[in-house]
Scaffold this motif. Structure first.
Motif, mmCIF file in Angstrom:
data_model
loop_
_atom_site.group_PDB
_atom_site.id
_atom_site.type_symbol
_atom_site.label_atom_id
_atom_site.label_comp_id
_atom_site.label_asym_id
_atom_site.label_seq_id
_atom_site.Cartn_x
_atom_site.Cartn_y
_atom_site.Cartn_z
ATOM 1 N N GLY A 199 17.573 -3.015 12.081
ATOM 2 C CA GLY A 199 16.862 -3.499 12.076
ATOM 3 C C GLY A 199 15.445 -3.770 11.890
ATOM 4 O O GLY A 199 14.940 -2.615 13.139
ATOM 5 N N GLY A 200 14.791 -4.451 11.923
ATOM 6 C CA GLY A 200 13.597 -4.567 11.135
ATOM 7 C C GLY A 200 13.245 -5.629 10.090
ATOM 8 O O GLY A 200 13.630 -6.154 9.414
ATOM 9 N N ALA A 201 12.069 -5.143 10.687
ATOM 10 C CA ALA A 201 10.874 -6.515 9.623
ATOM 11 C C ALA A 201 9.701 -5.257 9.109
ATOM 12 O O ALA A 201 8.849 -4.656 9.959
ATOM 13 C CB ALA A 201 10.293 -7.486 9.897
ATOM 14 N N ILE A 202 9.397 -5.449 7.582
ATOM 15 C CA ILE A 202 7.948 -4.941 6.940
ATOM 16 C C ILE A 202 7.873 -6.234 6.514
ATOM 17 O O ILE A 202 8.279 -6.883 5.200
ATOM 18 C CB ILE A 202 9.165 -4.415 5.689
ATOM 19 N N VAL A 203 6.017 -5.775 6.267
ATOM 20 C CA VAL A 203 5.654 -7.064 5.618
ATOM 21 C C VAL A 203 4.592 -6.297 5.268
ATOM 22 O O VAL A 203 3.531 -4.821 5.632
ATOM 23 C CB VAL A 203 4.675 -7.761 6.485
ATOM 24 N N ASN A 204 4.052 -6.400 3.138
ATOM 25 C CA ASN A 204 3.674 -6.092 2.336
ATOM 26 C C ASN A 204 2.000 -6.432 2.088
ATOM 27 O O ASN A 204 2.239 -7.771 2.141
ATOM 28 C CB ASN A 204 3.732 -5.369 1.323
ATOM 29 N N THR A 205 1.042 -5.966 2.634
ATOM 30 C CA THR A 205 0.262 -6.818 1.563
ATOM 31 C C THR A 205 -0.457 -6.260 0.525
ATOM 32 O O THR A 205 -0.676 -5.703 0.213
ATOM 33 C CB THR A 205 -1.624 -5.986 2.709
ATOM 34 N N ALA A 206 0.609 -7.363 -0.738
ATOM 35 C CA ALA A 206 -0.156 -7.590 -2.044
ATOM 36 C C ALA A 206 -1.180 -7.695 -1.935
ATOM 37 O O ALA A 206 -2.596 -6.914 -2.051
ATOM 38 C CB ALA A 206 1.373 -7.852 -2.724
ATOM 39 N N TYR A 245 -5.928 -1.172 -9.340
ATOM 40 C CA TYR A 245 -5.273 -2.399 -8.122
ATOM 41 C C TYR A 245 -4.097 -3.404 -9.125
ATOM 42 O O TYR A 245 -3.284 -3.663 -8.160
ATOM 43 C CB TYR A 245 -6.722 -3.073 -8.186
ATOM 44 N N THR A 246 -4.550 -4.002 -10.398
ATOM 45 C CA THR A 246 -3.631 -5.075 -10.693
ATOM 46 C C THR A 246 -1.977 -3.950 -10.372
ATOM 47 O O THR A 246 -1.614 -4.673 -10.704
ATOM 48 C CB THR A 246 -3.905 -5.489 -12.094
ATOM 49 N N ALA A 247 -1.905 -2.979 -11.674
ATOM 50 C CA ALA A 247 -0.706 -2.844 -12.041
ATOM 51 C C ALA A 247 -0.664 -2.255 -10.763
ATOM 52 O O ALA A 247 1.068 -2.285 -9.913
ATOM 53 C CB ALA A 247 -0.895 -1.593 -12.693
ATOM 54 N N SER A 248 -0.820 -1.295 -9.471
ATOM 55 C CA SER A 248 -0.370 -0.816 -8.167
ATOM 56 C C SER A 248 -0.400 -2.559 -7.207
ATOM 57 O O SER A 248 0.745 -1.836 -6.969
ATOM 58 C CB SER A 248 -1.776 -0.251 -7.237
ATOM 59 N N LYS A 249 -0.874 -3.252 -7.705
ATOM 60 C CA LYS A 249 -0.037 -4.586 -6.469
ATOM 61 C C LYS A 249 0.871 -5.386 -6.816
ATOM 62 O O LYS A 249 2.067 -5.617 -6.308
ATOM 63 C CB LYS A 249 -1.763 -5.391 -6.371
ATOM 64 N N HIS A 250 1.079 -5.462 -8.591
ATOM 65 C CA HIS A 250 2.160 -5.573 -9.166
ATOM 66 C C HIS A 250 3.269 -4.701 -8.794
ATOM 67 O O HIS A 250 4.647 -5.197 -8.201
ATOM 68 C CB HIS A 250 2.122 -4.855 -10.894
ATOM 69 N N GLY A 251 3.035 -3.106 -8.514
ATOM 70 C CA GLY A 251 4.068 -2.258 -8.179
ATOM 71 C C GLY A 251 4.082 -2.862 -6.437
ATOM 72 O O GLY A 251 5.845 -2.459 -6.268
ATOM 73 N N VAL A 252 3.616 -3.098 -5.746
ATOM 74 C CA VAL A 252 3.799 -3.735 -4.591
ATOM 75 C C VAL A 252 4.926 -4.724 -4.438
ATOM 76 O O VAL A 252 5.597 -4.658 -3.319
ATOM 77 C CB VAL A 252 2.746 -3.570 -3.365
ATOM 78 N N ILE A 296 17.227 -5.798 7.643
ATOM 79 C CA ILE A 296 15.823 -5.020 7.815
ATOM 80 C C ILE A 296 15.305 -6.477 6.640
ATOM 81 O O ILE A 296 16.096 -6.610 5.237
ATOM 82 C CB ILE A 296 15.696 -3.676 6.781
ATOM 83 N N ARG A 297 14.463 -7.438 7.125
ATOM 84 C CA ARG A 297 13.697 -7.458 6.406
ATOM 85 C C ARG A 297 12.617 -6.928 5.520
ATOM 86 O O ARG A 297 11.652 -6.219 6.375
ATOM 87 C CB ARG A 297 13.238 -9.132 6.725
ATOM 88 N N CYS A 298 12.267 -7.873 4.355
ATOM 89 C CA CYS A 298 11.085 -7.035 3.294
ATOM 90 C C CYS A 298 10.138 -7.901 2.743
ATOM 91 O O CYS A 298 10.745 -8.787 1.506
ATOM 92 C CB CYS A 298 11.169 -5.700 2.468
ATOM 93 N N ASN A 299 9.508 -8.319 3.204
ATOM 94 C CA ASN A 299 7.878 -9.028 2.241
ATOM 95 C C ASN A 299 6.952 -9.271 2.422
ATOM 96 O O ASN A 299 6.254 -8.175 2.530
ATOM 97 C CB ASN A 299 7.766 -10.833 3.205
ATOM 98 N N ALA A 300 5.909 -9.971 1.659
ATOM 99 C CA ALA A 300 4.459 -9.748 1.397
ATOM 100 C C ALA A 300 3.777 -11.031 1.516
ATOM 101 O O ALA A 300 4.160 -12.256 0.670
ATOM 102 C CB ALA A 300 4.558 -8.739 -0.691
ATOM 103 N N ILE A 301 3.003 -10.636 1.477
ATOM 104 C CA ILE A 301 2.193 -11.867 1.824
ATOM 105 C C ILE A 301 0.680 -11.058 0.365
ATOM 106 O O ILE A 301 0.160 -9.999 0.360
ATOM 107 C CB ILE A 301 0.745 -11.649 3.039
ATOM 108 N N LEU A 302 0.097 -12.435 -0.370
ATOM 109 C CA LEU A 302 -0.955 -12.207 -1.578
ATOM 110 C C LEU A 302 -2.135 -12.211 -0.929
ATOM 111 O O LEU A 302 -2.158 -13.667 -1.127
ATOM 112 C CB LEU A 302 -0.527 -12.696 -1.980
#
Length: 248
Positions: A131-138, A152-159, A175-181
């Motif tokens: 396990g582990g945690a992933i945090v993406n910066t969208a 940039y808009t398309a790339s961050k929608h993709g993230v 494994i958890r995966c979340n994103a901040i906006l």
């Protein structure tokens, strides 16, 4: 929210939000791999943190560079518990008809493919250790059409989509995966940028809604929470950190 005996890998950690993340995880007890394409800034942040950090240089848009980065993390600390996919670049706010192909390809390569490449390289280690945690910066541009240029808009929608896919695929593996906006934040991501006049004028009214500027540390606090045990049942969340901009 303690991270004792855990290892956090933060990309784009030489400045701005990434630097704040690296410092925050170190203060919470983690050992930190401070990754940036700029060896100088990565080294500066690692020295600022001290013995709990190691600097690493990588171009996240290049698969071999990413493999070397993950290899450095594993050879140094033996594991990776938290991945913060933070590295990214801006576009010139050009509208779809006006964006040069080379700009489109570079922004997508770094922001989306780069996030995928680092995730792809780290996932086997997370799976292997249970396990582990992933945090993406969208970005706010990951849920809006008028907060940045087309690339940039398309790339961050993709993230945002990648975040949800990883969360769904590996939820049963711990494994958890979340994103901040992030909303508008005091960083140097746009330093030296030459913005497309037509795009900037078209996007201006939307950008004006987010006139309050956040500090990088406010983004880091959100990432720290999402990666922590306090958020153990939060997975696949897309979290605006924008002072209410997305509520408008």
């Amino acid at each position: 929210m303690t991270f004792d005996d855990r290892v956090a890998l933060v990309t784009g950690a030489g400045s701005g939000i990434g630097r704040a993340m690296a410092v925050a995880f170190a203060k919470a007890g983690a050992r930190v791999v401070v990754c940036d394409i700029d060896a100088g800034t990565a080294g500066d942040v690692a020295r600022e943190i001290g013995d709990a950090a190691v600097a690493a240089t990588a171009d996240i848009g290049d698969a071999s560079s990413v493999e070397a980065l993950v290899g450095t993390a594993i050879s140094t600390y033996g594991r990776i518990d938290v991945l913060c996919n933070n590295a990214g670049i801006m576009d010139t706010m050009a509208l779809p008809a006006d964006i040069p192909l080379d700009q489109w390809e570079r922004v997508l390569r770094v922001n989306l493919t780069g996030t995928f490449l680092v995730t792809h390289a780290v996932l086997p280690h997370l799976l292997g250790q249970g396990g582990g945690a992933i945090v993406n910066t969208a970005s706010e541009a990951g849920i809006r059409g008028g907060a940045a240029g087309a690339a940039y808009t398309a790339s961050k929608h993709g993230v945002v989509g990648l975040t949800k896919s990883v969360a769904w695929a590996y939820a049963k593996d711990g494994i958890r995966c979340n994103a901040i906006l992030p909303g508008p934040t005091m960083t140097n991501i746009a330093n030296g940028a030459s913005f497309d006049p037509a795009g900037a004028a078209r996007l201006g009214p939307v950008l004006a809604l987010g006139e309050r500027l956040a500090q990088p540390e406010q983004m880091a606090d959100a990432a720290l929470y999402l990666a922590s045990d306090a958020a153990s049942f939060i997975n696949g969340a897309i979290v605006p950190v924008d002072g209410g901009w997305s509520a408008a």
